[in-house]
Design an enzyme around this catalytic site. Sequence first.
Site, PDB file in Angstrom:
ATOM      1  N   GLN A 197      -7.794 -54.978  14.070  1.00 52.35           N
ATOM      2  CA  GLN A 197      -7.235 -56.111  14.817  1.00 52.35           C
ATOM      3  C   GLN A 197      -7.949 -57.405  14.418  1.00 52.35           C
ATOM      4  OE1 GLN A 197      -4.539 -55.876  17.023  1.00 52.35           O
ATOM      5  NE2 GLN A 197      -4.630 -58.104  16.892  1.00 52.35           N
TER       6      GLN A 197
ATOM      7  N   LYS B  88      -0.468 -51.567  21.428  1.00 49.32           N
ATOM      8  CA  LYS B  88      -0.328 -50.650  20.296  1.00 49.32           C
ATOM      9  C   LYS B  88      -0.683 -49.222  20.725  1.00 49.32           C
ATOM     10  CE  LYS B  88      -1.014 -54.395  17.111  1.00 49.32           C
ATOM     11  NZ  LYS B  88      -1.942 -55.265  16.399  1.00 49.32           N
TER      12      LYS B  88
ATOM     13  N   ASP C 170      -0.483 -52.071   8.396  1.00 50.13           N
ATOM     14  CA  ASP C 170      -0.243 -53.491   8.701  1.00 50.13           C
ATOM     15  C   ASP C 170       0.312 -54.232   7.484  1.00 50.13           C
ATOM     16  OD1 ASP C 170      -0.470 -54.667  11.134  1.00 50.13           O
ATOM     17  OD2 ASP C 170      -2.646 -54.950  11.059  1.00 50.13           O
TER      18      ASP C 170
END
Length: 285
Positions: A97, A53, A120
Amino acid sequence: MTAKILDGKKMSAEIREAIKEKVVLLKEKGIVPGLAVILVGDNPASKVYVGQKEKGCLEAGFASFLHRLPETTSQEELLALIDKLNADKTVHGILVQLPLPRQIDPDTVLAAIRPEKDVDGFHPVNIGRLVAGLPASEPCTPKGILRLLKSTGIPLAGKEAVVIGRSNIVGKPVALMLLAESATVTICHSKTADLAEHARRADILVAAIGKPRFVTADMVKEGAVVIDVGINRLEEGLVGDVDYEPVAEKASWITPVPGGVGPMTIAMLLENTLEQAEKTGASGR
Ligand code: NAD
């Protein structure tokens, strides 16, 4: 029939190139899209994902803010960092994460991110908006799957779509997005009776299970579009949830693993962050 390949690697590269060009224009207006990624602990797979990422951000010209926190971080400490990032004008997207260490409740943490910065698409507000058919920050992997499906040019309306897997990250949101496209959607899971029977009816079959080569050719209708979300690390290498070669003999389109759904996820993350930067500009609000 031998399936055509849905090349996620190529499509992801094209999307990322287009994003890069938009970033150049945004920078002329003094806006630099910024993504903050929080990694708690040393999960090796998470480290790899976070690294990808960060690389994606830098290649696209974004500002990347990586926060590495120790395994022992308390929930309060993590929430305090999220509060800070929520208020930071240079941060347009915040990503925590997963998985998180045991002492931290992921639902509490995800709900603490401002919904607009939830690139997300896991915040309850964004999930609710998705359910209601309202514009939302869409979860990246399902968004990438829809982009791949649309690239086939096959109309989704009225098609039988079968999703195997009901996780909040992939199965449920992809089913909702297919429904929003007017497909007739069935969600199968670990308790489904006669799963193969459901799968065989599918014009569009999405496998998001996490079991290597689970979907065999006898479960696939001739001419179906098969999307393999699975990432299974075996000694022989990365393998999807679909028994690729025999299924490719029957399907009209298929995503390979690797090089199918995986690369699209990061492109969609960058796209969500860019969209937020475009919406809020330099104010970050
Ligand atoms: P998960 O473990 O949260 O969910 C798996 C789902 O599969 C569950 O809903 C369960 O009901 C179903 N399932 C399990 N065993 C089954 C069985 N025998 N029959 C029918 N259904 C069964 O997993 P997830 O987070 O949804 O991920 C699924 C797979 O997709 C994993 O391999 C994961 O690594 C991969 N993944 C890939 C990406 C990507 O970017 N390509 C992103 C997320 C997840």
